[in-house]
Design a protein around this motif. Structure first.
Motif, PDB file in Angstrom:
ATOM      1  N   ALA A  90       9.492 -17.300  -6.227  1.00  0.00           N
ATOM      2  CA  ALA A  90       8.062 -17.457  -6.496  1.00  0.00           C
ATOM      3  C   ALA A  90       7.346 -16.133  -6.725  1.00  0.00           C
ATOM      4  CB  ALA A  90       7.396 -18.202  -5.336  1.00  0.00           C
ATOM      5  N   VAL A  91       7.999 -15.019  -6.408  1.00  0.00           N
ATOM      6  CA  VAL A  91       7.376 -13.708  -6.583  1.00  0.00           C
ATOM      7  C   VAL A  91       7.180 -13.437  -8.069  1.00  0.00           C
ATOM      8  CG1 VAL A  91       7.905 -11.237  -6.410  1.00  0.00           C
ATOM      9  CG2 VAL A  91       8.171 -12.700  -4.428  1.00  0.00           C
ATOM     10  N   ARG A  92       6.024 -12.888  -8.407  1.00  0.00           N
ATOM     11  CA  ARG A  92       5.713 -12.564  -9.795  1.00  0.00           C
ATOM     12  C   ARG A  92       5.417 -11.069  -9.915  1.00  0.00           C
ATOM     13  NH1 ARG A  92       8.070 -16.435 -10.256  1.00  0.00           N
ATOM     14  NH2 ARG A  92       7.305 -18.515 -10.627  1.00  0.00           N
ATOM     15  N   TRP A  93       5.943 -10.467 -10.957  1.00  0.00           N
ATOM     16  CA  TRP A  93       5.718  -9.060 -11.216  1.00  0.00           C
ATOM     17  C   TRP A  93       4.462  -8.924 -12.065  1.00  0.00           C
ATOM     18  CZ3 TRP A  93       9.014  -5.744 -15.038  1.00  0.00           C
ATOM     19  CH2 TRP A  93       8.581  -4.412 -14.993  1.00  0.00           C
ATOM     20  N   ASP A  94       3.474  -8.217 -11.570  1.00  0.00           N
ATOM     21  CA  ASP A  94       2.233  -7.987 -12.303  1.00  0.00           C
ATOM     22  C   ASP A  94       2.422  -6.746 -13.171  1.00  0.00           C
ATOM     23  OD1 ASP A  94      -0.293  -7.765 -13.281  1.00  0.00           O
ATOM     24  OD2 ASP A  94      -1.306  -7.808 -11.334  1.00  0.00           O
ATOM     25  N   ILE A  95       3.006  -6.956 -14.339  1.00  0.00           N
ATOM     26  CA  ILE A  95       3.326  -5.857 -15.248  1.00  0.00           C
ATOM     27  C   ILE A  95       2.051  -5.147 -15.693  1.00  0.00           C
ATOM     28  CG2 ILE A  95       4.387  -5.268 -17.460  1.00  0.00           C
ATOM     29  CD1 ILE A  95       6.097  -7.820 -17.110  1.00  0.00           C
ATOM     30  N   GLU A  96       1.034  -5.939 -15.964  1.00  0.00           N
ATOM     31  CA  GLU A  96      -0.217  -5.360 -16.457  1.00  0.00           C
ATOM     32  C   GLU A  96      -0.798  -4.376 -15.451  1.00  0.00           C
ATOM     33  OE1 GLU A  96      -4.615  -6.864 -17.872  1.00  0.00           O
ATOM     34  OE2 GLU A  96      -2.920  -8.255 -18.051  1.00  0.00           O
ATOM     35  N   ASP A  97      -0.751  -4.710 -14.180  1.00  0.00           N
ATOM     36  CA  ASP A  97      -1.275  -3.813 -13.140  1.00  0.00           C
ATOM     37  C   ASP A  97      -0.496  -2.508 -13.113  1.00  0.00           C
ATOM     38  OD1 ASP A  97      -2.922  -3.205 -10.767  1.00  0.00           O
ATOM     39  OD2 ASP A  97      -1.017  -3.385  -9.693  1.00  0.00           O
ATOM     40  N   ASP A  98       0.838  -2.595 -13.206  1.00  0.00           N
ATOM     41  CA  ASP A  98       1.653  -1.384 -13.192  1.00  0.00           C
ATOM     42  C   ASP A  98       1.414  -0.535 -14.436  1.00  0.00           C
ATOM     43  OD1 ASP A  98       2.697  -2.003 -10.750  1.00  0.00           O
ATOM     44  OD2 ASP A  98       4.549  -2.879 -11.523  1.00  0.00           O
ATOM     45  N   LEU A  99       1.308  -1.182 -15.596  1.00  0.00           N
ATOM     46  CA  LEU A  99       1.060  -0.432 -16.830  1.00  0.00           C
ATOM     47  C   LEU A  99      -0.309   0.231 -16.824  1.00  0.00           C
ATOM     48  CD1 LEU A  99       2.450  -2.604 -19.777  1.00  0.00           C
ATOM     49  CD2 LEU A  99       3.117  -0.294 -19.155  1.00  0.00           C
ATOM     50  N   SER A 100      -1.291  -0.444 -16.234  1.00  0.00           N
ATOM     51  CA  SER A 100      -2.651   0.106 -16.239  1.00  0.00           C
ATOM     52  C   SER A 100      -2.728   1.445 -15.504  1.00  0.00           C
ATOM     53  CB  SER A 100      -3.634  -0.894 -15.631  1.00  0.00           C
ATOM     54  OG  SER A 100      -3.410  -1.024 -14.242  1.00  0.00           O
ATOM     55  N   LYS A 101      -1.833   1.645 -14.542  1.00  0.00           N
ATOM     56  CA  LYS A 101      -1.814   2.920 -13.814  1.00  0.00           C
ATOM     57  C   LYS A 101      -1.277   4.058 -14.680  1.00  0.00           C
ATOM     58  CE  LYS A 101      -1.274   0.478  -9.489  1.00  0.00           C
ATOM     59  NZ  LYS A 101      -0.333  -0.068  -8.537  1.00  0.00           N
ATOM     60  N   VAL A 102      -0.538   3.698 -15.723  1.00  0.00           N
ATOM     61  CA  VAL A 102       0.055   4.710 -16.599  1.00  0.00           C
ATOM     62  C   VAL A 102      -0.789   4.925 -17.861  1.00  0.00           C
ATOM     63  CG1 VAL A 102       2.107   5.302 -17.954  1.00  0.00           C
ATOM     64  CG2 VAL A 102       2.350   4.140 -15.754  1.00  0.00           C
ATOM     65  N   VAL A 103      -1.200   3.815 -18.510  1.00  0.00           N
ATOM     66  CA  VAL A 103      -1.874   3.933 -19.811  1.00  0.00           C
ATOM     67  C   VAL A 103      -3.333   3.490 -19.780  1.00  0.00           C
ATOM     68  CG1 VAL A 103       0.262   3.704 -21.127  1.00  0.00           C
ATOM     69  CG2 VAL A 103      -1.052   1.655 -20.545  1.00  0.00           C
ATOM     70  N   GLY A 104      -3.796   2.965 -18.664  1.00  0.00           N
ATOM     71  CA  GLY A 104      -5.178   2.494 -18.580  1.00  0.00           C
ATOM     72  C   GLY A 104      -5.254   0.979 -18.712  1.00  0.00           C
ATOM     73  N   ASP A 105      -6.385   0.430 -18.277  1.00  0.00           N
ATOM     74  CA  ASP A 105      -6.542  -1.022 -18.235  1.00  0.00           C
ATOM     75  C   ASP A 105      -6.497  -1.682 -19.611  1.00  0.00           C
ATOM     76  OD1 ASP A 105      -6.739  -0.922 -15.513  1.00  0.00           O
ATOM     77  OD2 ASP A 105      -8.920  -0.985 -15.463  1.00  0.00           O
ATOM     78  N   ILE A 106      -7.257  -1.138 -20.563  1.00  0.00           N
ATOM     79  CA  ILE A 106      -7.362  -1.774 -21.886  1.00  0.00           C
ATOM     80  C   ILE A 106      -6.025  -1.737 -22.607  1.00  0.00           C
ATOM     81  CG2 ILE A 106      -8.474  -1.624 -24.152  1.00  0.00           C
ATOM     82  CD1 ILE A 106     -10.978  -0.580 -22.662  1.00  0.00           C
ATOM     83  N   ALA A 107      -5.374  -0.579 -22.617  1.00  0.00           N
ATOM     84  CA  ALA A 107      -4.073  -0.462 -23.290  1.00  0.00           C
ATOM     85  C   ALA A 107      -3.036  -1.359 -22.618  1.00  0.00           C
ATOM     86  CB  ALA A 107      -3.611   0.987 -23.281  1.00  0.00           C
TER      87      ALA A 107
ATOM     88  N   GLN B 126      -3.616  -4.930 -23.706  1.00  0.00           N
ATOM     89  CA  GLN B 126      -3.187  -5.155 -25.091  1.00  0.00           C
ATOM     90  C   GLN B 126      -1.661  -5.190 -25.204  1.00  0.00           C
ATOM     91  OE1 GLN B 126      -5.310  -2.047 -27.137  1.00  0.00           O
ATOM     92  NE2 GLN B 126      -7.104  -3.355 -27.484  1.00  0.00           N
ATOM     93  N   VAL B 127      -0.988  -4.285 -24.493  1.00  0.00           N
ATOM     94  CA  VAL B 127       0.481  -4.258 -24.534  1.00  0.00           C
ATOM     95  C   VAL B 127       1.048  -5.569 -24.005  1.00  0.00           C
ATOM     96  CG1 VAL B 127       2.524  -3.195 -23.484  1.00  0.00           C
ATOM     97  CG2 VAL B 127       0.733  -1.761 -24.444  1.00  0.00           C
ATOM     98  N   VAL B 128       0.511  -6.058 -22.890  1.00  0.00           N
ATOM     99  CA  VAL B 128       0.999  -7.308 -22.299  1.00  0.00           C
ATOM    100  C   VAL B 128       0.724  -8.483 -23.228  1.00  0.00           C
ATOM    101  CG1 VAL B 128       0.649  -8.941 -20.395  1.00  0.00           C
ATOM    102  CG2 VAL B 128       0.908  -6.499 -19.917  1.00  0.00           C
ATOM    103  N   GLN B 129      -0.474  -8.522 -23.835  1.00  0.00           N
ATOM    104  CA  GLN B 129      -0.812  -9.617 -24.749  1.00  0.00           C
ATOM    105  C   GLN B 129       0.115  -9.633 -25.960  1.00  0.00           C
ATOM    106  OE1 GLN B 129      -2.977 -12.153 -24.200  1.00  0.00           O
ATOM    107  NE2 GLN B 129      -3.106 -11.214 -22.192  1.00  0.00           N
TER     108      GLN B 129
END
Length: 197
Positions: free
Chosen positions: A103-120, A123-126
């Motif tokens: 049931a564990v889910r990896w929040d990829i967007e949260d991890d990426l936001s720390k590297v490239v910022g929230d908006i990027a 967009q990458v996840v979408q």
């Protein structure tokens, strides 16, 4: 080599999914071996419900067998993946940890936001999700086309209706054979007394 990486990934996932800690707290001080086939690691459940790598001499109370392909299916949220997890030892502990891992889910967007910022990151996840859905749709379409081709043009796969017709024909043949056998038995029974006279 793998153990620190496994511990980091599991602890990171547990932190992103903080709901897991209360579920693991009742199993504090128990050890669970996660067998990824390429590597094994024994984890201990801490008082606060977090996981840590157990010492080398720790004995596992439960072992969860999870090949890497199955771990990836769990991360992709494959609904059938959790039924393929195999558990040895303390079944309750293994099932609790297995359910949590499925049931564990990896929040990829949260991890990426720390590297490239929230908006990027958003967009990458979408874009990644759209591409993945497109690839899955194309793979499904290709599979359906191949099945149709192999059923119609080059019949190496039988259609469901043809298999059902074949099964019905076999059943009918079996019933006819049974009736014929009964008639032969009756004829033999009728002719044997006459021959014995």
């Amino acid at each position: 080599m793998f153990k620190p990486l496994i511990q980091f990934v599991l602890q990171h996932l547990m932190q992103q999914n903080s709901w897991t800690a209360p579920l693991l707290e009742p199993y504090a001080h128990k050890n669970v071996c996660i067998d990824f086939k390429v590597a094994q690691t024994t984890l201990t459940i801490l008082n606060n419900g977090e996981l840590a790598v157990a010492g080398e001499s720790a004995q596992a109370d439960a072992t969860i067998h999870m090949p890497p392909s199955l771990a990836m299916r769990l991360l992709r949220q494959d609904p059938l993946a959790h039924s393929l997890i195999k558990i040895d030892g303390d079944a309750a502990l293994g099932m609790a940890v297995g359910k949590i891992l499925s049931a564990v889910r990896w929040d990829i967007e949260d991890d990426l936001s720390k590297v490239v910022g929230d908006i990027a990151a958003y967009q990458v996840v979408q874009i990644s999700q759209e591409k993945l859905q497109r690839w899955q749709s194309q793979a499904k379409n290709l599979g359906e086309m191949l099945v149709e081709y192999w059923q119609e043009e080059q019949p190496i796969i039988a259609k469901k209706t043809r298999v059902e017709q074949f099964n019905q024909s076999v059943d009918q043949l079996r019933e006819d054979t049974d009736r014929l056998q009964q008639r032969v038995d009756k004829l033999l029974a009728a002719t044997l007394p006459a021959e014995s006279q």
